[in-house]
Write an enzyme that holds these catalytic residues in place. Structure first.
Site, PDB file in Angstrom:
ATOM      1  N   GLU A 253       0.650  -1.339   0.013  1.00 52.11           N
ATOM      2  CA  GLU A 253      -0.067   0.007   0.024  1.00 52.11           C
ATOM      3  C   GLU A 253       0.929   1.262   0.153  1.00 52.11           C
ATOM      4  O   GLU A 253       0.495   2.170   0.762  1.00 52.11           O
ATOM      5  CB  GLU A 253      -0.805  -0.059   1.239  1.00 52.11           C
ATOM      6  CG  GLU A 253      -2.166  -1.089   1.039  1.00 52.11           C
ATOM      7  CD  GLU A 253      -2.925  -0.890   2.174  1.00 52.11           C
ATOM      8  OE1 GLU A 253      -3.986  -1.639   2.082  1.00 52.11           O
ATOM      9  OE2 GLU A 253      -2.983  -0.124   3.224  1.00 52.11           O
TER      10      GLU A 253
ATOM     11  N   GLU B  24      -6.577  -7.530  -0.512  1.00 52.79           N
ATOM     12  CA  GLU B  24      -7.091  -7.310   0.969  1.00 52.79           C
ATOM     13  C   GLU B  24      -8.624  -6.988   0.687  1.00 52.79           C
ATOM     14  O   GLU B  24      -8.862  -6.171  -0.332  1.00 52.79           O
ATOM     15  CB  GLU B  24      -6.268  -6.195   1.815  1.00 52.79           C
ATOM     16  CG  GLU B  24      -5.034  -6.576   2.335  1.00 52.79           C
ATOM     17  CD  GLU B  24      -4.427  -5.289   3.244  1.00 52.79           C
ATOM     18  OE1 GLU B  24      -5.234  -4.503   3.696  1.00 52.79           O
ATOM     19  OE2 GLU B  24      -3.119  -5.263   3.385  1.00 52.79           O
TER      20      GLU B  24
END
Length: 439
Positions: A227, A328
């Site tokens: 991320e 995710e």
């Protein structure tokens, strides 16, 4: 976990697409498996159904709040509670921090968990770990040099259980996103020279070690960084870092291990021009993370709107040239889980969230959020609908990795509790609400 700054990214338009998965072509990186006859996992034919091993080798306050509650001095205030692993270790000092973390590492996950994951019908785990497990900056307070042995145990447990593994570099020096799950909240300086150099040292080590012959039948991907927050980073430098990792793996190590790159919260197809077939690249997975609970606008959606967006997550990646996996996602339709937005910030759902100049308004109550027995039948069915829509969407391409397997107290982020409560399909192919997306 995609936390405090992510609401800035929630306004992406998800236009529904109807195209089928593109035909096999030399212009598509994900289809070079048959051409190159590499041994790596073929993400175009072998569906990922996985779960993240979150909050274990890298702390997240909402996953294991008991570790952080030990600092509480005021039942009405979070003041003085460390906000991330950096400040946790800094507050305790190295000796005490190591003792407490060793107790956590040795108990929070055991071999039985990996057996249970396989028994639940999953075939893969993603294991987050911070750079400090391997090497630190001189100024770092982190415990170092201890986590790697647990990572290796987890890989062996996975192998024994028949599970595949992604090794995920989840935290970089200086932080790549400012989220508490990077180890250091409210900073994003990993592309500065000293931090980037250390990141490269660590990723070289991970690529070298987990591309060895003894790991290749189990480790089917190494994620170069989790991320990175594209809107606040120099994207050219991030692309250079991705190229560095790829080149080191292919050219220096001569390995056919899979390279996993996170999308940096960029739009669909953004990465089609990076690590391309024309450049001679192959064996690349783009990791997309999807949540609808980190802005008030998202939280205010109806269940039909939540499902519609989830379905578009599936169609949105159909034309991407790389392999793609939803690395995710969760069952969360609220942000009521304690500290999900970070220590001290509250929840947008019940209007208690405050951070800097951002405020929130009341959408619904967070009372008894972690007690499924108090949930209405409507709420239970809404969560199940949302989960099933995401499963259907993500299985249009490479599959999915749920965040995460277990927590101390939450429901919407805890696969064990969701399965036990009938809110996550068992088997994972079961559908109470089939064909929601019309695929």
């Amino acid at each position: 976990m995609l936390l405090s700054l992510l609401f800035l990214l929630s306004t992406f338009a998800f236009g529904a697409l109807t195209q089928p998965v593109p035909a096999k072509s030399e212009n598509n990186v994900q289809f070079l498996h048959s051409k190159n006859k590499k041994r790596f996992y073929d993400y175009s034919t072998e569906l990922i159904r996985g779960v993240n091993i979150g909050g274990w080798l890298l702390l997240e306050p909402y996953i294991t709040p008991s570790l952080f509650e030990a600092f509480r001095t005021d039942e009405n205030s979070d003041a003085g509670i460390p906000v991330d692993e950096y400040h946790y270790c800094e507050a305790l000092g190295s000796e005490v921090a190591e003792s407490r973390l060793e107790a956590h590492w040795s108990t929070f996950y055991t071999e039985q968990d990996f057996k249970n994951i396989a028994s639940a019908g999953l075939n893969m785990v993603r294991i987050p770990i911070g750079y400090w497990a391997f090497k630190t900056l001189d100024s770092d307070p982190y415990v170092t040099g201890k986590q790697e042995s647990y990572l290796d145990k987890a890989i062996q447990w996975s192998k024994d259980a028949g599970l595949k593994v992604w090794v995920d570099l989840h935290g970089a020096p200086g932080s790549q996103n400012g989220f508490d799950n990077s180890g250091l909240r409210d900073h994003w300086s990993f592309l500065e020279d000293e931090n980037l150099n250390l990141t490269k040292e660590v990723i070289k080590y991970l690529l070298e070690k987990y591309s060895r012959e003894e790991y290749l039948d189990t480790v089917i991907g190494i994620e170069l960084i989790n991320e990175p927050l594209g809107p606040v980073l120099d994207m050219d430098k991030l692309k250079e870092y991705y190229q560095f990792g790829y080149d080191y793996l292919r050219n220096e190590l001569g390995s056919d291990q899979i390279v996993v790159i996170h999308d940096a919260f960029e739009a669909y197809n953004y990465w089609d021009s990076t690590l391309t077939v024309e450049d001679g690249s192959w064996g690349v997975v783009v990791d997309h993370h999807h949540y609808q609970c980190f802005s008030s606008d998202q939280l205010a959606r109806s269940i039909d709107e939540h499902v519609s967006v989830a379905c578009e997550w599936g169609t949105g990646v159909l034309t991407e040239s790389h392999w793609t996996v939803a690395g995710e996602w969760s069952a969360a339709l609220t942000d009521c889980a304690k500290w999900i937005n970070g220590v001290g910030y509250g929840a947008r759902y019940d209007g208690s969230f405050t951070k800097d100049s951002e405020s929130s308004y009341y959408i619904g109550s967070c009372e008894n959020n972690e007690d499924v027995s108090t949930w209405s039948e409507e709420r239970k069915s809404n969560n199940r609908k949302y989960v099933e829509a995401q499963l259907d969407a993500f299985e249009l391409r490479g599959g999915w990795i749920f965040w995460c397997y277990k927590t101390e107290t939450t429901v919407e982020w805890d696969l064990q509790r969701l399965m036990y409560s009938g809110l996550f399909p068992q088997p994972v192919t079961d559908r109470q609400y089939p064909n929601q997306c019309g695929f």
